[in-house]
Design a protein around this motif. Structure first.
Motif, PDB file in Angstrom:
ATOM      1  N   GLN A  53       4.224   3.777   5.209  1.00  9.07           N
ATOM      2  CA  GLN A  53       4.146   3.262   6.476  1.00  9.07           C
ATOM      3  C   GLN A  53       3.565   4.029   7.567  1.00  9.07           C
ATOM      4  OE1 GLN A  53       8.397   1.146   5.780  1.00  9.07           O
ATOM      5  NE2 GLN A  53       7.159  -0.026   7.016  1.00  9.07           N
ATOM      6  N   ALA A  54       4.098   5.248   7.608  1.00 11.88           N
ATOM      7  CA  ALA A  54       3.250   6.249   8.610  1.00 11.88           C
ATOM      8  C   ALA A  54       1.899   6.254   8.477  1.00 11.88           C
ATOM      9  CB  ALA A  54       3.881   7.323   8.588  1.00 11.88           C
ATOM     10  N   GLN A  55       1.402   6.320   7.365  1.00  8.78           N
ATOM     11  CA  GLN A  55      -0.041   6.284   6.873  1.00  8.78           C
ATOM     12  C   GLN A  55      -0.697   5.179   7.489  1.00  8.78           C
ATOM     13  OE1 GLN A  55       0.146   7.319   2.651  1.00  8.78           O
ATOM     14  NE2 GLN A  55      -1.039   9.255   3.106  1.00  8.78           N
ATOM     15  N   LYS A  58       2.164  -0.414  -3.851  1.00  5.77           N
ATOM     16  CA  LYS A  58       0.844   0.211  -4.040  1.00  5.77           C
ATOM     17  C   LYS A  58       0.532   1.416  -3.242  1.00  5.77           C
ATOM     18  CE  LYS A  58      -1.724  -3.809  -6.244  1.00  5.77           C
ATOM     19  NZ  LYS A  58      -2.585  -4.713  -6.213  1.00  5.77           N
ATOM     20  N   ARG A  59      -0.387   2.136  -3.576  1.00  2.00           N
ATOM     21  CA  ARG A  59      -0.526   3.244  -2.874  1.00  2.00           C
ATOM     22  C   ARG A  59      -1.521   2.887  -1.600  1.00  2.00           C
ATOM     23  NH1 ARG A  59      -2.230   6.402  -8.170  1.00  2.00           N
ATOM     24  NH2 ARG A  59      -3.188   4.263  -8.498  1.00  2.00           N
ATOM     25  N   PHE A  60      -1.712   3.951  -0.651  1.00  2.00           N
ATOM     26  CA  PHE A  60      -2.383   3.801   0.546  1.00  2.00           C
ATOM     27  C   PHE A  60      -3.696   3.593   0.297  1.00  2.00           C
ATOM     28  CE2 PHE A  60      -5.298   5.482   3.695  1.00  2.00           C
ATOM     29  CZ  PHE A  60      -4.739   4.912   4.830  1.00  2.00           C
ATOM     30  N   PHE A  61      -4.492   4.132  -0.491  1.00  2.00           N
ATOM     31  CA  PHE A  61      -5.781   3.850  -0.867  1.00  2.00           C
ATOM     32  C   PHE A  61      -6.198   2.555  -1.224  1.00  2.00           C
ATOM     33  CE2 PHE A  61      -4.782   5.849  -4.741  1.00  2.00           C
ATOM     34  CZ  PHE A  61      -5.625   4.922  -5.835  1.00  2.00           C
ATOM     35  N   GLU A  62      -5.037   1.700  -2.095  1.00  4.71           N
ATOM     36  CA  GLU A  62      -5.221   0.460  -2.393  1.00  4.71           C
ATOM     37  C   GLU A  62      -4.845  -0.472  -1.322  1.00  4.71           C
ATOM     38  OE1 GLU A  62      -3.697   0.519  -7.059  1.00  4.71           O
ATOM     39  OE2 GLU A  62      -2.194   1.541  -5.609  1.00  4.71           O
ATOM     40  N   ILE A  63      -4.170  -0.068  -0.259  1.00 10.17           N
ATOM     41  CA  ILE A  63      -3.839  -1.121   0.669  1.00 10.17           C
ATOM     42  C   ILE A  63      -4.792  -0.851   1.649  1.00 10.17           C
ATOM     43  CG2 ILE A  63      -1.940  -1.669   2.426  1.00 10.17           C
ATOM     44  CD1 ILE A  63       0.037  -0.624   0.254  1.00 10.17           C
ATOM     45  N   ALA A  64      -5.082   0.290   2.119  1.00  9.13           N
ATOM     46  CA  ALA A  64      -5.882   0.272   3.384  1.00  9.13           C
ATOM     47  C   ALA A  64      -7.147  -0.579   3.495  1.00  9.13           C
ATOM     48  CB  ALA A  64      -6.350   1.853   3.389  1.00  9.13           C
TER      49      ALA A  64
END
Length: 138
Positions: free
Chosen positions: A7-9, A89-95
């Protein structure tokens, strides 16, 4: 990665996107007041992720692992609560979806971010309406 880290990312990503838009002269407003980039992220992150998760699911990529509900918001946020499940999911999948929603939806609603919240809230509760203002709806 700890729960808070994702969430911070995502909040840092939204803050950066808002900073870029404000640098272009596209200010963001809520209740008639101009917002700083970190305020945009604090206020709108659950709404942005909710809409982004819906887009991902509609294109067949599944959800991100967040559950959303209408609940008690903090004094500085809308009452859309975002909770993380175990299989997120991980950041790079959501971003990429967050960026797309920001560019397509948030920038369009920048003059009144309540509209974005209402769109996200309708994904959670289809009959949700901001009748008579934000305070009267829940």
């Amino acid at each position: 990665m700890q729960r808070e880290d994702l969430q911070a990312q995502l909040a840092r990503l939204v803050t950066g996107l808002a900073t870029e838009e404000i640098g272009k002269g596209n200010d963001f407003f809520y209740g008639g007041s101009k917002l700083y980039p970190d305020e945009v992220a604090d206020l709108m992150l659950p709404s942005i992720v909710c809409i982004a998760q819906d887009v991902a699911a509609r294109v067949g990529l599944g959800g991100f692992g967040f559950v959303f509900r209408i609940g008690q918001g903090s004094p500085s946020s809308f009452p859309l609560v975002m909770e993380r499940e175990d299989d997120t999911k991980r950041f790079f999948e959501i971003a990429p979806f967050v960026v797309e929603v920001f560019e397509a939806e948030v920038v369009e609603c920048r003059h009144d971010l309540v509209k974005l919240f209402e769109s996200a809230a309708r994904l959670v509760q289809s009959d949700f309406r901001l009748e008579g203002g934000l305070g009267d709806s829940f």
